[in-house]
Design a protein around this motif. Structure first.
Motif, PDB file in Angstrom:
ATOM      1  N   ASP A  32       0.833  -1.203   0.000  1.00 50.22           N
ATOM      2  CA  ASP A  32       0.000   0.000   0.000  1.00 50.22           C
ATOM      3  C   ASP A  32       0.867   1.253   0.000  1.00 50.22           C
ATOM      4  N   LEU A  33       1.839   1.233   0.879  1.00 48.10           N
ATOM      5  CA  LEU A  33       2.617   2.446   1.141  1.00 48.10           C
ATOM      6  C   LEU A  33       3.305   2.976  -0.117  1.00 48.10           C
ATOM      7  N   VAL A  34       3.991   2.093  -0.846  1.00 42.70           N
ATOM      8  CA  VAL A  34       4.725   2.591  -2.019  1.00 42.70           C
ATOM      9  C   VAL A  34       3.781   3.113  -3.089  1.00 42.70           C
ATOM     10  N   ARG A  35       2.508   2.760  -3.002  1.00 49.54           N
ATOM     11  CA  ARG A  35       1.540   3.230  -4.009  1.00 49.54           C
ATOM     12  C   ARG A  35       0.843   4.516  -3.595  1.00 49.54           C
ATOM     13  N   ILE A  36       1.322   5.137  -2.538  1.00 54.44           N
ATOM     14  CA  ILE A  36       0.798   6.450  -2.168  1.00 54.44           C
ATOM     15  C   ILE A  36       1.730   7.495  -2.762  1.00 54.44           C
ATOM     16  N   PRO A  37       1.261   8.225  -3.763  1.00 57.78           N
ATOM     17  CA  PRO A  37       2.145   9.169  -4.434  1.00 57.78           C
ATOM     18  C   PRO A  37       2.375  10.416  -3.593  1.00 57.78           C
ATOM     19  N   PRO A  38       3.548  11.020  -3.738  1.00 60.42           N
ATOM     20  CA  PRO A  38       3.729  12.335  -3.120  1.00 60.42           C
ATOM     21  C   PRO A  38       2.686  13.285  -3.675  1.00 60.42           C
ATOM     22  N   ARG A  39       2.303  14.242  -2.863  1.00 63.13           N
ATOM     23  CA  ARG A  39       1.328  15.243  -3.337  1.00 63.13           C
ATOM     24  C   ARG A  39       1.948  16.036  -4.487  1.00 63.13           C
ATOM     25  N   ARG A  40       3.226  16.361  -4.332  1.00 65.27           N
ATOM     26  CA  ARG A  40       3.959  17.062  -5.392  1.00 65.27           C
ATOM     27  C   ARG A  40       5.440  16.884  -5.101  1.00 65.27           C
ATOM     28  N   GLU A 150      30.261  17.988  -5.629  1.00 70.69           N
ATOM     29  CA  GLU A 150      29.481  17.741  -6.843  1.00 70.69           C
ATOM     30  C   GLU A 150      28.265  16.885  -6.519  1.00 70.69           C
ATOM     31  N   ARG A 151      28.538  15.843  -5.728  1.00 77.65           N
ATOM     32  CA  ARG A 151      27.440  14.936  -5.363  1.00 77.65           C
ATOM     33  C   ARG A 151      26.406  15.649  -4.502  1.00 77.65           C
ATOM     34  N   ASP A 152      26.883  16.465  -3.568  1.00 78.97           N
ATOM     35  CA  ASP A 152      25.952  17.213  -2.718  1.00 78.97           C
ATOM     36  C   ASP A 152      25.066  18.124  -3.555  1.00 78.97           C
ATOM     37  N   ILE A 153      25.701  18.772  -4.524  1.00 75.05           N
ATOM     38  CA  ILE A 153      24.937  19.691  -5.366  1.00 75.05           C
ATOM     39  C   ILE A 153      23.889  18.920  -6.160  1.00 75.05           C
ATOM     40  N   ALA A 154      24.322  17.816  -6.776  1.00 72.81           N
ATOM     41  CA  ALA A 154      23.379  17.005  -7.557  1.00 72.81           C
ATOM     42  C   ALA A 154      22.216  16.561  -6.680  1.00 72.81           C
ATOM     43  N   LYS A 155      22.534  16.155  -5.467  1.00 67.80           N
ATOM     44  CA  LYS A 155      21.511  15.692  -4.523  1.00 67.80           C
ATOM     45  C   LYS A 155      20.521  16.829  -4.196  1.00 67.80           C
ATOM     46  N   ALA A 156      21.092  17.994  -3.954  1.00 67.82           N
ATOM     47  CA  ALA A 156      20.241  19.132  -3.573  1.00 67.82           C
ATOM     48  C   ALA A 156      19.320  19.551  -4.716  1.00 67.82           C
ATOM     49  N   LEU A 157      19.735  19.248  -5.939  1.00 68.25           N
ATOM     50  CA  LEU A 157      18.926  19.671  -7.080  1.00 68.25           C
ATOM     51  C   LEU A 157      17.876  18.644  -7.474  1.00 68.25           C
ATOM     52  N   GLU A 158      17.882  17.469  -6.809  1.00 66.08           N
ATOM     53  CA  GLU A 158      16.877  16.448  -7.115  1.00 66.08           C
ATOM     54  C   GLU A 158      15.498  16.908  -6.649  1.00 66.08           C
ATOM     55  N   PRO A 159      14.457  16.441  -7.359  1.00 66.73           N
ATOM     56  CA  PRO A 159      13.108  16.780  -6.895  1.00 66.73           C
ATOM     57  C   PRO A 159      12.842  16.093  -5.544  1.00 66.73           C
ATOM     58  N   ALA A 160      12.362  16.833  -4.586  1.00 66.00           N
ATOM     59  CA  ALA A 160      12.102  16.253  -3.270  1.00 66.00           C
ATOM     60  C   ALA A 160      10.610  15.975  -3.126  1.00 66.00           C
ATOM     61  N   PRO A 161      10.241  14.721  -2.838  1.00 66.64           N
ATOM     62  CA  PRO A 161       8.812  14.426  -2.695  1.00 66.64           C
ATOM     63  C   PRO A 161       8.196  15.179  -1.519  1.00 66.64           C
ATOM     64  N   VAL A 162       7.000  15.671  -1.719  1.00 72.86           N
ATOM     65  CA  VAL A 162       6.264  16.338  -0.641  1.00 72.86           C
ATOM     66  C   VAL A 162       5.003  15.517  -0.399  1.00 72.86           C
ATOM     67  N   TYR A 163       4.915  14.921   0.786  1.00 73.58           N
ATOM     68  CA  TYR A 163       3.822  13.993   1.057  1.00 73.58           C
ATOM     69  C   TYR A 163       2.652  14.685   1.740  1.00 73.58           C
ATOM     70  N   PRO A 164       1.471  14.104   1.570  1.00 78.09           N
ATOM     71  CA  PRO A 164       0.348  14.604   2.361  1.00 78.09           C
ATOM     72  C   PRO A 164       0.637  14.336   3.834  1.00 78.09           C
ATOM     73  N   LEU A 165       0.289  15.260   4.690  1.00 79.27           N
ATOM     74  CA  LEU A 165       0.561  15.091   6.121  1.00 79.27           C
ATOM     75  C   LEU A 165      -0.743  14.894   6.870  1.00 79.27           C
ATOM     76  N   ARG A 166      -0.766  13.904   7.730  1.00 72.40           N
ATOM     77  CA  ARG A 166      -1.950  13.707   8.580  1.00 72.40           C
ATOM     78  C   ARG A 166      -1.513  13.733  10.034  1.00 72.40           C
ATOM     79  N   LEU A 212       9.482   6.830  -8.018  1.00 73.34           N
ATOM     80  CA  LEU A 212       8.402   7.685  -7.511  1.00 73.34           C
ATOM     81  C   LEU A 212       8.806   8.418  -6.243  1.00 73.34           C
ATOM     82  N   HIS A 213       9.508   7.694  -5.364  1.00 73.74           N
ATOM     83  CA  HIS A 213       9.777   8.271  -4.040  1.00 73.74           C
ATOM     84  C   HIS A 213      11.183   8.827  -3.867  1.00 73.74           C
TER      85      HIS A 213
END
Ligand code: ADP
Ligand code: MG
Length: 749
Positions: A32-40, A150-166, A212-213
């Motif tokens: 179930d968990l892996v099939r919950i998409p980030p909100r954005r 270089e690696r830190d920069i590449a990492k920082a530029l990756e899209p970061a998932p934003v999850y719904p919060l409950r 996805l995540h």
């Protein structure tokens, strides 16, 4: 294999807090968990320098801090922290933080010391003619560029998932939960057989979960979404394929006789059937004459004349020695169907009476609120077979209702009945025989949506309206415009003075309540045009009071109707309105489906943008049913130029419900439509958009049908390899999982 713990997740994987957060999202286990998409995704802008910036641009840039300056704000609490930075080209820009806590000020100051190199990401804005970045994200870099950096920069530029919060979950906690889940991604079961994944160029589930995540770039997210959309389509289509296969395997009574009842009914119809009614009638007759249960969807716009089509099919069932039932979503509607049918049948419905026709059967009503004696009689007649036709609501679904020989089930207004209901009725057939089933809907479902959501039904369409002439003109009324608004009420008064009647529909019963309650709640249509509005909505009771006090309305008889009234009172009101004893009925969408009062000529919908286009079209169908042309007013607080006003204007300009549905789909994607249909189909849609993903849904359908046929051995040659037992097992599990998910999703959306 990982050992599962009581909470459904691998033992020791999550802390209690993490486990609670995962369950808070509705996940019962890792699948179930892996099939919950980030909100954005929070995607930092591309790395660049500071030359030629434009306002609103998202950028990332490597800069050196020149100086920081702290300012207390004059008019507001808090501190402004200005940080002047410069890039390698010598261009500078100001970073600005508004901070309310002293410790945050010192924290930023301690990190952003003069000479420090940082990677900054944010949106460029203009302040007093100068570029700045307010509240940027930043990452501290080493003094000199290095491979590690270089690696830190590449990492920082990756899209970061934003999850719904409950609950009390934080974004940081959610990210930790998913990061841990990914460690077990290789334990996830492949739902899509390998052969299909190869053919459709899809990643494996564990790869898709990672994409996805924890995407490296936005293309990763695209690829992941393609996987999950296809997987969802494949599961749903597999469910449909199995239901269809089950239909083929089951037996049904062949309702093939056009006999005395059918003949007598056709002879006394008060009108000539339209060509479309004839044609659809033939198609239904053919299907119910088969000895396997048929599952049909009859679509026909409001007023297209579905009831008589249903009645003719039921007459065939009776002629063939079986019983038929017609189910309605509300009691008001069930009673109306009952009275329409008994009127149309006349002495054909009076079996056992002295004046009965020789081909007569008996028609019985079964609703929740009914005298015990009346109910008992109905039950007896259904059990003994004396009654050939039953009309009712959910009350017909209970265990203690038994039919002697149920051969045909017709459900009016499909989207209010779930698949479970359909199945329950299917089980009421005699012995091993399953009744045929037809669901009727006035909610037009575009083809792609039908395949995606009700693909287990074969669709028939009733075209046109039998009674042209009594047209409905529609107008959009901006409530903020006094002249327009008063003209609308004046027009209603004119109609009332001419002896006609008016519906006024409000989105609420009480001003402060969340939604209409009661039996119509199942309609649950999300308000399709409401985009973050915040004005008080019209409610039934205050509107009733306002109208009663309105100059000119003194002699007008005004009453209310909504789901919170007792069903007796509701029936009384509806009957009084139908009898012309009430001039204005202020109501919720209780009146939406099917109600037939030919003398009603005006429909006023207040806060019309709160309703779905299909729903508004249905409401509009309540008027113009008699000799008088109808007038529909869609009143809204939103003025010209707003999306809401524009949507209503398009509705006003279109009379074709199917065109409206296509329009809905085109303009806003499938989401709203899905909400309408979904509550009745029990297929949960989370990743798919029936508009956007039409092609993929077709592909998944093809694959699901072939897979089902290969699995059953009814297909032996195919370009596709047959699924392995393990793959079928995983698909079974996914189908079971999906079927229990629908309700959860609806509650959460
Ligand atoms: P819906 O498809 O919305 O359920 P109904 O079955 O209630 O429509 O039919 C709408 C109206 O049209 C009813 O008053 C019905 O008696 C009438 N009607 C149905 N078929 C015909 C026809 N062939 N000619 C004239 N009137 C018809
Ligand atoms: Mg109807």
């Amino acid at each position: 294999m990982v050992q599962a713990k009581a909470d459904g997740f691998p033992a020791g994987l999550f802390t209690p807090k993490e486990s609670a957060a995962a369950r808070g999202l509705g996940a019962r286990d890792l699948e179930d968990l892996v099939r919950i998409p980030p909100r954005r995704y929070a995607a930092p802008g591309p790395l660049r320098d500071l030359r030629h910036l434009s306002e609103g641009e998202d950028i990332s840039v490597i800069v050196t801090v020149e100086r920081t300056r702290e300012r207390t704000m004059k008019n507001r609490r808090g501190t402004l922290l200005d940080v002047r930075v410069r890039d390698d080209e010598g261009e500078s820009i100001q970073l600005t933080f508004f901070l309310f806590k002293a410790h945050l000020v010192s924290w930023h100051m301690s990190r952003l010391r003069e000479g420090t190199r940082v990677l900054v990401s944010g949106t460029v804005s203009r302040y007093r003619g100068e570029n700045q970045i307010a509240h940027p994200d930043y990452v501290l870099l080493a003094e000199n560029p290095s491979a590690e950096e270089e690696r830190d920069i590449a990492k920082a530029l990756e899209p970061a998932p934003v999850y719904p919060l409950r609950g009390s979950a934080t974004q940081k906690l959610m990210r930790a939960v998913f990061a841990k889940a990914l460690r077990h991604a290789s334990d996830l079961r492949e739902v899509i057989p390998a052969a299909i994944r190869r053919e459709r160029n899809l990643p494996s589930i564990h790869e898709a979960a990672r994409l996805l995540h924890a995407p490296h770039e936005s293309e990763d997210v695209e690829r992941a979404l393609r996987y999950f959309r296809f997987e969802e389509a494949f599961i749903i289509q597999s469910i449909f394929a199995r239901r269809r296969a089950q239909d083929v395997a089951d037996s049904a009574p062949a309702l093939a006789t056009y006999g005395a009842l059918s003949r007598a009914l056709d002879e006394r119809l008060p009108f000539q059937l339209t060509p479309s009614q004839e044609e659809v009638g033939e198609q239904i007759a053919e299907r119910i004459a088969e000895s396997h249960p048929t599952s049909l969807l009859l679509q026909g716009d409001v007023g297209s004349g579905k009831t008589v089509v249903a009645l003719r099919a039921m007459a065939r069932a009776v002629d063939s020695g079986y019983q038929a039932v017609l189910l309605a979503p509300t009691e008001v509607l069930a009673r109306q169907h009952y009275s329409t049918i008994t009127t149309m049948l006349g002495d054909l419905a009076r079996r056992g009476h002295l004046d009965a026709h020789e081909a007569a059967t008996r028609v019985r009503l079964l609703v929740g609120a009914q005298k015990a004696s009346e109910r008992r009689e109905s039950l007896l007649d259904l059990m003994s077979g004396e009654a050939g036709i039953a009309v009712g609501t959910h009350a017909l679904l209970t265990d203690n209702v038994d039919f002697l020989k149920l051969g045909l089930v017709i459900i009016d207004e499909q989207h209010r009945f779930g698949v479970d209901h359909r199945r329950q009725l299917r089980m009421k057939g005699p012995g091993e025989l399953r009744p045929h089933m037809m669901v009727m809907t006035a909610t037009p479902i575009p083809r792609s949506a039908a395949l995606a959501l009700v693909g287990d039904l074969d669709s028939l369409t009733l075209k046109g309206r039998p009674r042209e002439g009594a047209d409905v003109s529609s107008f959009v009324v901006p409530l903020g415009d006094d002249v327009w608004r008063e003209r609308m009420w004046e027009r209603a008064l004119e109609e009332i003075r001419a002896g006609r009647q008016v519906f006024v529909v409000c989105p609420r019963i009480d001003p402060d309540e969340a939604a209409e309650v009661g039996e119509v709640e199942a309609s649950g249509a999300p308000p399709v045009l409401s985009l973050g509005i915040d004005h008080p909505l019209h409610a039934v009771t205050p509107t009733l009071e306002t109208l009663r006090a309105k100059p000119g309305f003194e002699p007008v008889r005004i009453e209310e109707l909504h789901g919170r009234l007792s069903s007796d009172l509701k029936r009384e009101r509806m009957e009084a309105f139908a009898a012309g004893e009430i001039d204005v009925l202020v109501a919720t969408t209780v009146i939406e489906v099917g109600v037939d009062v030919p003398n009603a000529s005006v429909m006023i919908v207040l806060d019309a943008e709160r309703f779905g286009l299909a729903q508004l079209h249905q409401l509009r169908g309540r008027i113009g049913r008699g000799e008088q042309p109808g007038i529909a007013f869609f009143a809204t607080q939103f003025g010209r130029g707003s999306a809401q006003h524009a949507g209503l204007t398009e509705l006003a300009g279109t009379t074709d419900g199917f065109a409206l549905a296509e329009l809905d789909l085109e303009r806003r994607g499938g989401g709203d439509l899905v909400g309408d249909i979904q509550s009745g189909t029990s297929v949960a849609v989370r990743f798919l958009d029936v508009g956007r993903d039409a092609r993929m849904i077709l592909e998944a359908r093809e694959d699901a049908l072939v897979t089902e046929a290969l699995a059953r051995g009814s297909l032996t040659t195919s370009s596709l390899e047959p699924p392995t037992p393990g793959e079928l097992d995983a698909l079974d599990a996914a189908i079971a999982r999906h079927s229990t998910r629908g309700v959860d999703d609806l509650e959460r959306s």
